[in-house]
Design a protein around this motif. Sequence first.
Motif, PDB file in Angstrom:
ATOM      1  N   ASN A  30       0.816  -1.220   0.000  1.00 35.27           N
ATOM      2  CA  ASN A  30       0.000   0.000   0.000  1.00 35.27           C
ATOM      3  C   ASN A  30       0.848   1.268   0.000  1.00 35.27           C
ATOM      4  O   ASN A  30       0.326   2.353   0.261  1.00 35.27           O
ATOM      5  CB  ASN A  30      -0.932   0.008   1.221  1.00 35.27           C
ATOM      6  CG  ASN A  30      -1.981  -1.091   1.163  1.00 35.27           C
ATOM      7  OD1 ASN A  30      -2.553  -1.353   0.114  1.00 35.27           O
ATOM      8  ND2 ASN A  30      -2.224  -1.733   2.291  1.00 35.27           N
ATOM      9  N   ASP A  32       2.669   4.205  -1.824  1.00 36.72           N
ATOM     10  CA  ASP A  32       2.571   4.883  -3.115  1.00 36.72           C
ATOM     11  C   ASP A  32       3.891   4.821  -3.873  1.00 36.72           C
ATOM     12  O   ASP A  32       4.953   5.113  -3.323  1.00 36.72           O
ATOM     13  CB  ASP A  32       2.189   6.354  -2.917  1.00 36.72           C
ATOM     14  CG  ASP A  32       0.768   6.525  -2.413  1.00 36.72           C
ATOM     15  OD1 ASP A  32      -0.011   5.568  -2.531  1.00 36.72           O
ATOM     16  OD2 ASP A  32       0.450   7.620  -1.895  1.00 36.72           O
ATOM     17  N   GLY A 204      -0.079   3.893  -7.285  1.00 32.21           N
ATOM     18  CA  GLY A 204      -0.024   2.939  -6.189  1.00 32.21           C
ATOM     19  C   GLY A 204       1.147   1.974  -6.327  1.00 32.21           C
ATOM     20  O   GLY A 204       1.901   2.004  -7.303  1.00 32.21           O
TER      21      GLY A 204
END
Length: 247
Positions: A30, A32, A204
Amino acid sequence: MDKFLYIAMTGAKQNMDALAVRANNLANANTDGFKADMAQARAMQAFGEGLPTRVFSMTELPSSDYKSGPLQTTGRNLDIAVKDQGWIAVQADDGSEAYTRAGSLNIDVNGMLRNSSEHLVMGDNGPINIPLPIQKLEIATDGTISVRPQGATPEVIENVGRIKLVNPGNSNLMRGEDGLFRTLNGQPAAADAAVNVVSGAVEGSNVSPVEEMVNMISLQRQFELQVKMMKTAEDNDKSAAALVRIS
């Protein structure tokens, strides 16, 4: 017998190292702009005073997975995502120039533009400073930052800098211990006008949690096999010693 044991022992250790790589990838599912690390194993000859009759296993990190992560729309003016190939230049903690795909930016109390890890975002002439206070900020596709000073009329727009976007080629990059990427020769890459960004979105992580879990299960099974091989080597050694005593 010692060859058998040595191969099993080193294989188990390298399985543990590969598990650590996969666990780190999974932990950043998770994060970025995160690029997954790849791991591979190969056989290496052990050189010493005698002949290289021993072979051991070695896990190495040949590269990272540079495929793009999913684009996540945020609608926030300070969020940018690099389109296709390219990188955002930032200043690392040691003062060197490094590169990242994490584009969630913010402005500190001194007007310095930083990313989510508090690294200074680099422009064409060094770190970018935003003259505060401002009423509106926009980032164009080429990284140019435009602001409207607080209290100014709508037609007043000022360009305050351009984010340095580079594309040195993935084969010329390596990940540092701080998670940032740098060129192999350590020299700053030149700005590339062909690199564009999307405003109001972030990229992401490209980690596939399912794939990483499958790889971890496979590595755990390999580790168990190596341990069983070490146990078999021990049993064989005991049996051989017993035969010697009988004879």
